[in-house]
Write a protein that holds these residues in place. Structure first.
Motif, PDB file in Angstrom:
ATOM      1  N   SER A 132     -62.600  58.621  61.232  1.00 24.99           N
ATOM      2  CA  SER A 132     -61.920  57.927  62.205  1.00 24.99           C
ATOM      3  C   SER A 132     -61.911  56.318  61.983  1.00 24.99           C
ATOM      4  CB  SER A 132     -62.631  57.964  63.814  1.00 24.99           C
ATOM      5  OG  SER A 132     -63.954  57.614  63.656  1.00 24.99           O
ATOM      6  N   GLY A 133     -62.682  56.169  61.099  1.00 24.42           N
ATOM      7  CA  GLY A 133     -62.526  54.469  60.352  1.00 24.42           C
ATOM      8  C   GLY A 133     -63.748  54.185  59.339  1.00 24.42           C
ATOM      9  N   PRO A 134     -63.470  53.243  58.579  1.00 21.61           N
ATOM     10  CA  PRO A 134     -64.425  52.875  57.588  1.00 21.61           C
ATOM     11  C   PRO A 134     -65.665  52.248  57.966  1.00 21.61           C
ATOM     12  CG  PRO A 134     -62.672  51.614  57.367  1.00 21.61           C
ATOM     13  CD  PRO A 134     -62.364  52.524  58.223  1.00 21.61           C
ATOM     14  N   GLN A 135     -66.840  52.568  57.178  1.00 20.59           N
ATOM     15  CA  GLN A 135     -68.086  51.764  57.328  1.00 20.59           C
ATOM     16  C   GLN A 135     -68.325  51.787  58.930  1.00 20.59           C
ATOM     17  OE1 GLN A 135     -68.495  48.362  55.140  1.00 20.59           O
ATOM     18  NE2 GLN A 135     -67.426  48.773  53.400  1.00 20.59           N
ATOM     19  N   ALA A 136     -68.123  52.678  59.651  1.00 18.43           N
ATOM     20  CA  ALA A 136     -68.422  52.861  60.907  1.00 18.43           C
ATOM     21  C   ALA A 136     -69.805  53.490  61.356  1.00 18.43           C
ATOM     22  CB  ALA A 136     -67.575  53.960  61.717  1.00 18.43           C
ATOM     23  N   TRP A 137     -70.511  54.007  60.451  1.00 14.02           N
ATOM     24  CA  TRP A 137     -71.974  54.461  60.566  1.00 14.02           C
ATOM     25  C   TRP A 137     -72.985  54.109  59.669  1.00 14.02           C
ATOM     26  CZ3 TRP A 137     -71.383  56.867  65.121  1.00 14.02           C
ATOM     27  CH2 TRP A 137     -69.854  57.334  65.575  1.00 14.02           C
ATOM     28  N   ASP A 138     -74.369  53.963  60.295  1.00 19.51           N
ATOM     29  CA  ASP A 138     -75.554  53.676  59.328  1.00 19.51           C
ATOM     30  C   ASP A 138     -76.017  55.099  58.890  1.00 19.51           C
ATOM     31  OD1 ASP A 138     -75.818  50.675  59.683  1.00 19.51           O
ATOM     32  OD2 ASP A 138     -75.576  51.191  61.891  1.00 19.51           O
ATOM     33  N   ALA A 139     -75.703  56.035  59.593  1.00 24.15           N
ATOM     34  CA  ALA A 139     -76.128  57.453  59.199  1.00 24.15           C
ATOM     35  C   ALA A 139     -75.313  58.481  59.858  1.00 24.15           C
ATOM     36  CB  ALA A 139     -77.670  57.702  59.707  1.00 24.15           C
ATOM     37  N   ILE A 140     -75.041  59.519  59.048  1.00 23.64           N
ATOM     38  CA  ILE A 140     -74.363  60.722  59.342  1.00 23.64           C
ATOM     39  C   ILE A 140     -75.138  61.787  59.161  1.00 23.64           C
ATOM     40  CG2 ILE A 140     -72.379  62.289  59.171  1.00 23.64           C
ATOM     41  CD1 ILE A 140     -71.022  59.867  58.095  1.00 23.64           C
ATOM     42  N   LEU A 141     -75.663  62.566  59.940  1.00 22.12           N
ATOM     43  CA  LEU A 141     -76.416  63.773  59.982  1.00 22.12           C
ATOM     44  C   LEU A 141     -75.651  65.184  60.620  1.00 22.12           C
ATOM     45  CD1 LEU A 141     -79.417  62.158  61.836  1.00 22.12           C
ATOM     46  CD2 LEU A 141     -78.994  61.963  59.391  1.00 22.12           C
TER      47      LEU A 141
END
Length: 227
Positions: A132-141
């Motif tokens: 859904s978008g670039p650089q949106a998250w600090d972590a993906i689990l």
């Protein structure tokens, strides 16, 4: 010993199969194709997935975390325990029945964590949220399968192939973390993470079943230098 009783089934969108919720005494299992996907009495490594990733996010004032797979809420609860009041946790769950179970027979296990103001639940494919978008998250689990292959849905394979890992890196901020839970080691997948440009730490966690293969949590870090 009492027999297992089936409480409900939930079709897997686009997968052609179904998840089954079964119970024996005070123990619950979620089962897919005759295989245990998760159980209420064995959750240590799922909690460790969140603990390992979120401990590194404490220095961020308002971290954004995406969790793929609600399951029985163990990863979510562990993340909430690690993160501060301004964190935002989005949980993407593909199977609608899992959301129903969370507020139904599994509600005592969830302990009200779905009502935490830091939590947003999105029904749908975590892969779409990642894109859904670039650089949106600090972590993906990711705890949507029993390892880096599509068990719940074959479409989940795209989370773990080279393009899927590149999409995850694109969706992470520099220094962001991709955490993946697995029921067993996988050297080829670890090498794939490294080839995609992540720095990878592998954590082996002893299974809560004696004599079983250790579980694995990979914490893959996107470089901060634009990589």
């Amino acid at each position: 010993m009492a027999a297992w009783t089936e409480l409900d089934t939930g079709p897997i969108p686009g997968g052609g199969g179904a998840l089954r919720l079964v119970r024996r005494d005070d123990e619950f299992l979620i089962v897919v194709e005759g295989m245990e996907l998760m159980g209420s009495h064995r959750s240590g490594s799922e909690r460790e997935l969140a603990a390992l990733a979120c401990a590194a996010l404490r220095r961020y004032p308002a971290p954004r975390v995406l969790i793929g797979g609600l399951g029985m809420g163990f990863t979510l609860r562990a993340a909430l325990a690690e993160l501060g009041p301004d964190a935002k946790i989005v949980v993407a769950e593909l199977v609608p029945a899992v959301l129903t179970w969370a507020r139904g027979p599994l509600a005592p296990i969830f302990g009200g964590c779905l009502d935490d103001k830091r939590v947003e639940i999105r029904e749908g494919d975590v892969n779409r949220v990642i894109q859904s978008g670039p650089q949106a998250w600090d972590a993906i689990l990711l705890d949507v399968d029993n390892g880096p292959r599509g068990l719940v849905s074959r479409a989940n394979d795209r989370l773990y192939d080279s393009w899927g890992l590149k999409r995850a890196r694109w969706a992470l901020r520099p220094g962001g973390l991709l955490g993946i839970w697995s029921g067993c080691p996988d050297r080829k997948f670890k090498a794939r993470l490294q080839r995609t440009g992540f720095t990878v730490a592998e954590h082996r966690i002893r299974s809560e079943r004696p004599g079983r293969t250790p579980h694995v949590v990979w914490i893959a870090t996107r470089p901060t230098d634009g990589g």
